[in-house]
Write an enzyme that holds these catalytic residues in place. Structure first.
Site, PDB file in Angstrom:
ATOM      1  N   GLY A 181     -27.360   3.813 -11.744  1.00 53.28           N
ATOM      2  CA  GLY A 181     -27.149   3.444 -10.576  1.00 53.28           C
ATOM      3  C   GLY A 181     -26.553   2.547 -11.075  1.00 53.28           C
ATOM      4  N   ALA A 230     -33.967   0.835  -2.760  1.00 48.57           N
ATOM      5  CA  ALA A 230     -35.617   0.729  -2.896  1.00 48.57           C
ATOM      6  C   ALA A 230     -36.011   2.063  -1.762  1.00 48.57           C
ATOM      7  CB  ALA A 230     -35.863  -0.590  -2.529  1.00 48.57           C
ATOM      8  N   SER A 242     -32.228 -11.367 -10.204  1.00 49.16           N
ATOM      9  CA  SER A 242     -31.339 -12.697  -9.351  1.00 49.16           C
ATOM     10  C   SER A 242     -30.589 -12.787  -9.869  1.00 49.16           C
ATOM     11  CB  SER A 242     -32.777 -12.669  -8.712  1.00 49.16           C
ATOM     12  OG  SER A 242     -31.644 -13.463  -7.492  1.00 49.16           O
ATOM     13  N   LYS A 298     -40.579 -11.587  -7.777  1.00 47.08           N
ATOM     14  CA  LYS A 298     -39.094 -10.905  -7.070  1.00 47.08           C
ATOM     15  C   LYS A 298     -39.750 -10.601  -5.580  1.00 47.08           C
ATOM     16  CE  LYS A 298     -34.724 -10.942  -5.927  1.00 47.08           C
ATOM     17  NZ  LYS A 298     -33.807 -10.187  -6.020  1.00 47.08           N
ATOM     18  N   HIS A 337     -39.612 -14.447  -4.219  1.00 43.29           N
ATOM     19  CA  HIS A 337     -38.891 -15.207  -4.656  1.00 43.29           C
ATOM     20  C   HIS A 337     -38.059 -15.283  -3.640  1.00 43.29           C
ATOM     21  CE1 HIS A 337     -34.053 -14.585  -5.825  1.00 43.29           C
ATOM     22  NE2 HIS A 337     -34.405 -15.666  -6.823  1.00 43.29           N
ATOM     23  N   ASN A 338     -36.999 -14.118  -3.232  1.00 43.56           N
ATOM     24  CA  ASN A 338     -37.152 -13.281  -1.845  1.00 43.56           C
ATOM     25  C   ASN A 338     -37.769 -14.506  -0.514  1.00 43.56           C
ATOM     26  OD1 ASN A 338     -35.301 -11.964  -4.012  1.00 43.56           O
ATOM     27  ND2 ASN A 338     -34.874 -10.892  -2.564  1.00 43.56           N
ATOM     28  N   GLU A 343     -36.525 -17.596  -0.702  1.00 47.37           N
ATOM     29  CA  GLU A 343     -34.977 -17.650  -0.907  1.00 47.37           C
ATOM     30  C   GLU A 343     -34.667 -17.230   1.000  1.00 47.37           C
ATOM     31  OE1 GLU A 343     -32.636 -14.730  -2.635  1.00 47.37           O
ATOM     32  OE2 GLU A 343     -32.188 -13.467  -1.125  1.00 47.37           O
ATOM     33  N   TYR A 344     -35.690 -16.372   1.411  1.00 45.41           N
ATOM     34  CA  TYR A 344     -35.064 -16.507   3.070  1.00 45.41           C
ATOM     35  C   TYR A 344     -35.941 -17.687   4.434  1.00 45.41           C
ATOM     36  CZ  TYR A 344     -35.416 -11.545   3.818  1.00 45.41           C
ATOM     37  OH  TYR A 344     -35.719 -10.363   4.386  1.00 45.41           O
ATOM     38  N   ARG A 360     -34.355 -14.130  12.076  1.00 42.59           N
ATOM     39  CA  ARG A 360     -33.421 -13.372  11.796  1.00 42.59           C
ATOM     40  C   ARG A 360     -33.670 -12.291  12.503  1.00 42.59           C
ATOM     41  NH1 ARG A 360     -32.072 -11.597   5.465  1.00 42.59           N
ATOM     42  NH2 ARG A 360     -31.982 -14.289   4.035  1.00 42.59           N
ATOM     43  N   ARG A 374     -64.942 -18.742  19.464  1.00 37.78           N
ATOM     44  CA  ARG A 374     -65.425 -16.541  19.146  1.00 37.78           C
ATOM     45  C   ARG A 374     -66.272 -16.748  19.198  1.00 37.78           C
ATOM     46  NH1 ARG A 374     -65.596 -16.584  13.906  1.00 37.78           N
ATOM     47  NH2 ARG A 374     -64.386 -14.492  13.729  1.00 37.78           N
TER      48      ARG A 374
HETATM   49  N1  LIG Z   1     -26.602  -7.146  -4.215  1.00 39.73           N
HETATM   50  C1  LIG Z   1     -27.534  -8.093  -4.904  1.00 39.73           C
HETATM   51  O1  LIG Z   1     -27.623  -9.312  -4.253  1.00 39.73           O
HETATM   52  C2  LIG Z   1     -28.812  -7.261  -5.198  1.00 39.73           C
HETATM   53  C3  LIG Z   1     -29.254  -6.287  -5.466  1.00 39.73           C
HETATM   54  N2  LIG Z   1     -30.756  -6.176  -5.654  1.00 39.73           N
HETATM   55  C4  LIG Z   1     -31.393  -4.650  -5.931  1.00 39.73           C
HETATM   56  O2  LIG Z   1     -30.614  -4.098  -6.567  1.00 39.73           O
HETATM   57  C5  LIG Z   1     -31.091  -2.841  -5.795  1.00 39.73           C
HETATM   58  C6  LIG Z   1     -29.173  -2.053  -6.030  1.00 39.73           C
HETATM   59  O3  LIG Z   1     -28.351  -3.218  -5.421  1.00 39.73           O
HETATM   60  P1  LIG Z   1     -26.822  -2.996  -5.371  1.00 39.73           P
HETATM   61  O4  LIG Z   1     -26.729  -2.708  -7.043  1.00 39.73           O
HETATM   62  O5  LIG Z   1     -26.273  -3.770  -4.697  1.00 39.73           O
HETATM   63  O6  LIG Z   1     -26.741  -1.549  -4.844  1.00 39.73           O
HETATM   64  P2  LIG Z   1     -25.495  -0.736  -4.960  1.00 39.73           P
HETATM   65  O7  LIG Z   1     -24.817   0.455  -3.172  1.00 39.73           O
HETATM   66  O8  LIG Z   1     -23.981  -1.585  -4.575  1.00 39.73           O
HETATM   67  O9  LIG Z   1     -25.754   0.493  -5.879  1.00 39.73           O
HETATM   68  C7  LIG Z   1     -26.613   1.174  -6.183  1.00 39.73           C
HETATM   69  C8  LIG Z   1     -25.876   2.701  -6.490  1.00 39.73           C
HETATM   70  O10 LIG Z   1     -27.045   3.294  -6.471  1.00 39.73           O
HETATM   71  C9  LIG Z   1     -26.734   5.070  -7.208  1.00 39.73           C
HETATM   72  N3  LIG Z   1     -27.754   5.743  -6.561  1.00 39.73           N
HETATM   73  C10 LIG Z   1     -28.404   5.949  -5.270  1.00 39.73           C
HETATM   74  N4  LIG Z   1     -28.814   7.060  -5.431  1.00 39.73           N
HETATM   75  C11 LIG Z   1     -28.952   7.374  -6.158  1.00 39.73           C
HETATM   76  C12 LIG Z   1     -29.490   8.623  -6.698  1.00 39.73           C
HETATM   77  N5  LIG Z   1     -30.207   9.069  -6.130  1.00 39.73           N
HETATM   78  N6  LIG Z   1     -29.331   8.806  -8.063  1.00 39.73           N
HETATM   79  C13 LIG Z   1     -28.626   8.417  -8.897  1.00 39.73           C
HETATM   80  N7  LIG Z   1     -28.021   6.788  -7.964  1.00 39.73           N
HETATM   81  C14 LIG Z   1     -28.467   7.252  -7.287  1.00 39.73           C
HETATM   82  C15 LIG Z   1     -25.605   4.609  -6.095  1.00 39.73           C
HETATM   83  O11 LIG Z   1     -25.249   5.750  -6.110  1.00 39.73           O
HETATM   84  P3  LIG Z   1     -23.592   6.642  -5.005  1.00 39.73           P
HETATM   85  O12 LIG Z   1     -22.631   5.434  -4.501  1.00 39.73           O
HETATM   86  O13 LIG Z   1     -23.077   7.573  -5.703  1.00 39.73           O
HETATM   87  O14 LIG Z   1     -24.843   6.724  -3.902  1.00 39.73           O
HETATM   88  C16 LIG Z   1     -24.972   3.139  -6.412  1.00 39.73           C
HETATM   89  O15 LIG Z   1     -24.045   3.344  -7.889  1.00 39.73           O
HETATM   90  C17 LIG Z   1     -31.327  -2.749  -4.985  1.00 39.73           C
HETATM   91  O16 LIG Z   1     -33.235  -2.636  -4.677  1.00 39.73           O
HETATM   92  C18 LIG Z   1     -31.302  -3.857  -3.951  1.00 39.73           C
HETATM   93  O17 LIG Z   1     -31.919  -4.632  -3.397  1.00 39.73           O
HETATM   94  C19 LIG Z   1     -30.944  -7.272  -6.754  1.00 39.73           C
HETATM   95  C20 LIG Z   1     -31.108  -8.309  -6.514  1.00 39.73           C
HETATM   96  C21 LIG Z   1     -29.634  -8.551  -6.276  1.00 39.73           C
HETATM   97  O1  LIG Z   2     -32.193 -10.062  -3.891  1.00 36.13           O
HETATM   98  C1  LIG Z   2     -31.582 -10.505  -3.293  1.00 36.13           C
HETATM   99  C2  LIG Z   2     -31.126 -11.081  -4.232  1.00 36.13           C
HETATM  100  O2  LIG Z   2     -32.447 -12.310  -4.529  1.00 36.13           O
HETATM  101  C3  LIG Z   2     -30.352  -9.224  -3.025  1.00 36.13           C
HETATM  102  O3  LIG Z   2     -29.064 -10.239  -2.559  1.00 36.13           O
HETATM  103  C4  LIG Z   2     -31.388  -9.238  -1.385  1.00 36.13           C
HETATM  104  O4  LIG Z   2     -30.373  -7.577  -0.242  1.00 36.13           O
HETATM  105  C5  LIG Z   2     -30.755  -9.697  -0.346  1.00 36.13           C
HETATM  106  O5  LIG Z   2     -32.525  -9.672   0.523  1.00 36.13           O
HETATM  107  P1  LIG Z   2     -31.650  -9.299   1.923  1.00 36.13           P
HETATM  108  O6  LIG Z   2     -30.485  -7.878   2.527  1.00 36.13           O
HETATM  109  O7  LIG Z   2     -33.004  -9.357   2.919  1.00 36.13           O
HETATM  110  O8  LIG Z   2     -31.327 -10.644   2.700  1.00 36.13           O
END
Ligand SMILES: NC(=O)C1=CN([C@@H]2O[C@H](COP(=O)(O)OP(=O)(O)OC[C@H]3O[C@@H](n4cnc5c(N)ncnc54)[C@H](OP(=O)(O)O)[C@@H]3O)[C@@H](O)[C@H]2O)C=CC1
Ligand SMILES: O=C(CO)[C@H](O)[C@H](O)COP(=O)(O)O
Length: 470
Positions: free
Chosen positions: A11, A78, A130, A184, A187-188, A191-192, A291, A445
């Site tokens: 990913g 997720a 994070s 985590k 933490h979130n 954050e909310y 929200r 009650r």
């Molecule tokens: N963005 C943020 O600020 C934060 C995100 N997170 C968490 O990190 C995780 C990833 O988020 P983020 O990087 O933002 O998401 P993105 O959508 O940017 O990236 C997700 C990646 O996963 C790939 N993917 C999806 N399904 C599959 C699969 N079955 N097999 C292989 N690859 C797959 C996607 O590929 P494709 O594009 O080809 O579908 C893509 O490259 C999530 O759980 C998110 O909640 C945690 C902290 C902060």
């Molecule tokens: O984990 C995170 C930051 O710590 C991600 O940005 C997460 O997506 C935030 O939660 P939501 O999308 O529900 O606002």
């Protein structure tokens, strides 16, 4: 290429690619897998000269390229994608390999995956990450939990890429089982709550007192130099300055953004799990509820016409509002930290509270100038029931209480909803009440349901025929 790479990522979207490039910058050879060819290519193109970065779309080649025991992280959305990745990868793994889920997975899913992979000798780690895109690239805060023995293979790599608070890396072992994802999640939840509180200050200043974006930006920037210093207050000051490039009058973008909040689940899970334990986290609950309320835009528009707000323009006392926010921030952290302590006991997670606070000091979204104060609490007592019981916290809150009360009173009069700030104050007032009106609830009650009650003057369990004269 067989057996030569130090670390693999599945990913390579926003988080995965940035974290992997960060690991490569520290001198590790890394390989990324994605379903899309263009992502694999983009990863290689983004690598710094001299670093060893490979992108592939063949899962067998990906697994074969890694040194044993394999250290693989998933950063995919997720839920089902995590299970799909595991199913795809599992035939290519061997006993002793380490698989980390760095996404925001629900901790109960992580528990199930640990149990699923244990019989095959695969060490499954749930790890919170994070810091967003920039944090992943330059230094995130990371919260891994799981098999402590297997963690020693990950530790040098994670410590090398983590953000640093002073000389300490913002990563530490967070405890057994799904502790990493539990920490985590909370933490979130915090954050909310912090985001909700900040949005209420904005509402009071903007809608209530007519502050324009320039003035808002100046105020938040000033606050970020003082007691409210934090990542979220800092980015808020910046947001008010950003203009909409498509707007002919160069108005700020924030005014064009639809007021319906998104959410991916972590805040809701925090509230749900707190209720299951049970632990009281009303400021987090309120943030989730607000929200949710924001989504009902049409209803809100109809209600605004039916019940127009009649408040006059306010003059906000900025010092009192700053104090109000500071007070409520501490309450939000206190609720989250109390939840972690109770969950650690309830689920046998062995969460090291001081390490949690230390890991949140830099790199993460809830980093703030308050965390060293909380670290002091857990340094003195690793099992502190509530940070609010510590004299240093009482000393911090004391002079700010008046500001919170005045701010809420003013907003109530003007019809500006300060739901999060009010919940923080109500939580504080209830928490510091030796006697609550819950005696009456117990009597009710027992009256309608014979649920029994206990007494203050005698041991035992009692029931009264409250309505025998009717
Ligand atoms: N963005 C943020 O600020 C934060 C995100 N997170 C968490 O990190 C995780 C990833 O988020 P983020 O990087 O933002 O998401 P993105 O959508 O940017 O990236 C997700 C990646 O996963 C790939 N993917 C999806 N399904 C599959 C699969 N079955 N097999 C292989 N690859 C797959 C996607 O590929 P494709 O594009 O080809 O579908 C893509 O490259 C999530 O759980 C998110 O909640 C945690 C902290 C902060
Ligand atoms: O984990 C995170 C930051 O710590 C991600 O940005 C997460 O997506 C935030 O939660 P939501 O999308 O529900 O606002």
């Amino acid at each position: 290429m067989e057996g030569t790479f130090d670390f693999g990522m599945i990913g390579i979207g926003v988080m995965g690619s940035n974290l992997l490039l960060n690991i490569a910058d520290q001198g590790y050879s890394v390989i990324g897998f994605d379903l899309k060819e263009e992502r694999a290519r983009a990863l290689e193109e983004a690598a710094r000269p001299g670093s060893t970065v490979k992108g592939v779309t063949d899962i067998a080649a990906f697994a074969a390229a890694l040194k044993s025991p394999r250290k693989i992280m998933m950063l995919v959305p997720a839920g089902k994608p995590v299970d799909a990745v595991i199913a795809n990868l599992l035939p290519h793994l061997r006993e002793g390999d380490i698989l980390i889920d760095g996404g925001n997975s629900y901790y109960k899913d992580t528990q199930a995956r640990i149990r699923q992979l244990q019989p095959q000798g695969i060490h499954f780690f749930g790890m919170g990450v994070s810091g967003g895109e920039l944090g992943a690239r330059l230094g995130p805060s990371m919260m891994p939990g799981g098999d402590e023995e297997a963690y020693r293979y990950l530790r040098p790599i994670l410590e090398s890429v983590a953000a640093r608070a002073g000389d300490q890396p913002c990563v530490a072992y967070m405890g057994r089982d799904a502790a990493g994802h539990y920490v985590k999640m909370v933490h979130n939840g915090i954050e909310y709550a912090l985001m909700q509180l900040i949005s209420e200050a904005y509402d009071l200043l903007h809608r209530g007192a007519g502050y324009d974006n320039q003035r808002l930006s100046d105020l938040f920037n000033r606050w970020n130099e003082g007691a409210l210093r934090s990542y979220l207050v800092g980015i808020t000051g910046e947001i008010f300055r950003v203009v909409d490039e498509n707007d002919p009058n160069h108005l700020q973008l924030v005014d064009k953004i639809l007021d319906q909040a998104g959410s991916k689940g972590t805040g809701k899970w925090t509230s749900q799990d707190a209720m299951d334990i049970p632990v009281s986290v009303p400021t987090i609950d309120t943030a989730v509820a607000l929200r949710d309320l924001s989504v009902y835009k049409e209803q809100r528009a109809a209600a605004a016409r039916l019940y127009p707000r009649t408040g006059t323009k306010l003059t906000v006392n900025e010092q009192e509002l700053e104090d109000a926010l500071g007070f409520a921030f501490v309450i939000a952290y206190a609720q989250g930290l109390s939840l972690l302590r109770e969950a650690s006991k309830a689920y046998g997670l062995h969460i090291p509270m001081r390490a949690v606070v230390q890991v949140w000091k830099a790199g993460c979204i809830i980093r703030s100038g308050l965390l060293p104060l909380f670290e002091q609490v857990f340094a003195e007592n690793a099992d502190a029931a509530s940070i609010l019981l510590h004299p240093a916290i009482a000393e911090w809150l004391g002079p700010r209480e008046k500001g919170l009360r005045s701010t809420i009173a003013q907003a109530v009069g003007a019809g500006i909803p300060l739901a999060g700030l009010s919940s923080a104050l109500a939580y504080f007032d209830a928490w510091r009440s030796e006697r609550l009106p819950t005696n009456l609830i117990q009597a009710q009650r027992d009256y309608f349901g014979a649920h029994t009650y206990r007494r203050t003057d005698r041991e035992g369990v009692f029931h009264t025929e409250w309505h025998k004269d009717e």
